[in-house]
Design a protein around this motif. Sequence first.
Motif, PDB file in Angstrom:
ATOM      1  N   UNK A  44      -1.827   4.806  31.094  1.00 23.55           N
ATOM      2  CA  UNK A  44      -3.176   4.473  31.585  1.00 23.55           C
ATOM      3  C   UNK A  44      -3.510   3.210  32.000  1.00 23.55           C
ATOM      4  N   UNK A  45      -4.777   4.087  33.186  1.00 23.38           N
ATOM      5  CA  UNK A  45      -4.604   2.714  34.086  1.00 23.38           C
ATOM      6  C   UNK A  45      -6.878   3.363  33.962  1.00 23.38           C
ATOM      7  N   UNK A  46      -7.356   2.491  34.260  1.00 22.74           N
ATOM      8  CA  UNK A  46      -8.773   2.038  34.122  1.00 22.74           C
ATOM      9  C   UNK A  46      -9.355   1.793  35.685  1.00 22.74           C
ATOM     10  N   UNK A  47     -10.337   2.944  35.389  1.00 24.92           N
ATOM     11  CA  UNK A  47     -10.776   3.414  36.719  1.00 24.92           C
ATOM     12  C   UNK A  47     -12.906   2.518  36.272  1.00 24.92           C
ATOM     13  N   UNK A  48     -13.340   2.039  37.440  1.00 29.60           N
ATOM     14  CA  UNK A  48     -14.731   1.628  37.093  1.00 29.60           C
ATOM     15  C   UNK A  48     -15.838   2.518  38.067  1.00 29.60           C
ATOM     16  N   UNK A  49     -16.763   1.911  37.787  1.00 24.57           N
ATOM     17  CA  UNK A  49     -18.153   3.508  37.783  1.00 24.57           C
ATOM     18  C   UNK A  49     -17.863   3.080  39.899  1.00 24.57           C
ATOM     19  N   UNK A  50     -17.797   1.313  40.335  1.00 27.07           N
ATOM     20  CA  UNK A  50     -17.500   1.874  41.970  1.00 27.07           C
ATOM     21  C   UNK A  50     -16.448   2.796  42.547  1.00 27.07           C
TER      22      UNK A  50
END
Length: 196
Positions: free
Chosen positions: A58-64
């Motif tokens: 799993x990876x996380x992408x922020x709003x930017x």
Amino acid sequence: MFTGIIEELGTIEKLKKEGGNLHLTISSTIASELKVDQSLAHNGVCLTVVNIDDNKYTVTAIQETLDKSNLGMLNKGGKVNLERAMKLSDRLDGHIVQGHVDQTGTCTFVSEENGSWLFTFEYGTNADNITIEKGSITINGVSLTVVNSKPNQFSVAIIPYTYEHTTFGTLKVGDTVNLEFDVIGKYVKRLNELRN
């Protein structure tokens, strides 16, 4: 730091929205070789591995990141180009890729060219990015050479290997792609702006 040479295609297993963040769970044969806190490029976007479970991570992408890339457009079952960060002792087979998407572009033309393919892309003028003939460009994480450079438009030629082993094999007119322009070209352009 990356080279734009794709290692393999990952499959989106799960997408979970949490506030402005998007958690992406991806299956891949390289998942067992990854480590938590490791950088990995996904369609050219550098993301940090936050969890590993057998052949999934799993990876996380922020709003930017979601605002500047096509990651928010991915669907469960979709494919994503994967590349692990370069080792300092590795050959630089592609070009210097930071994994920081500058903007998205749109595929406007696809043509088979007697065993290879020609793809044309357009991108917005808001970021003042440029391409040059025979310069480097990264499209969805793939290091490529620009042909037919025009203002806010360029083409790339795709060999069969790249077509079969990246998301180019499913890319069609109207699709949104991630673009990272050549870092050296960006510095030269900025230096020229500062002189004027």
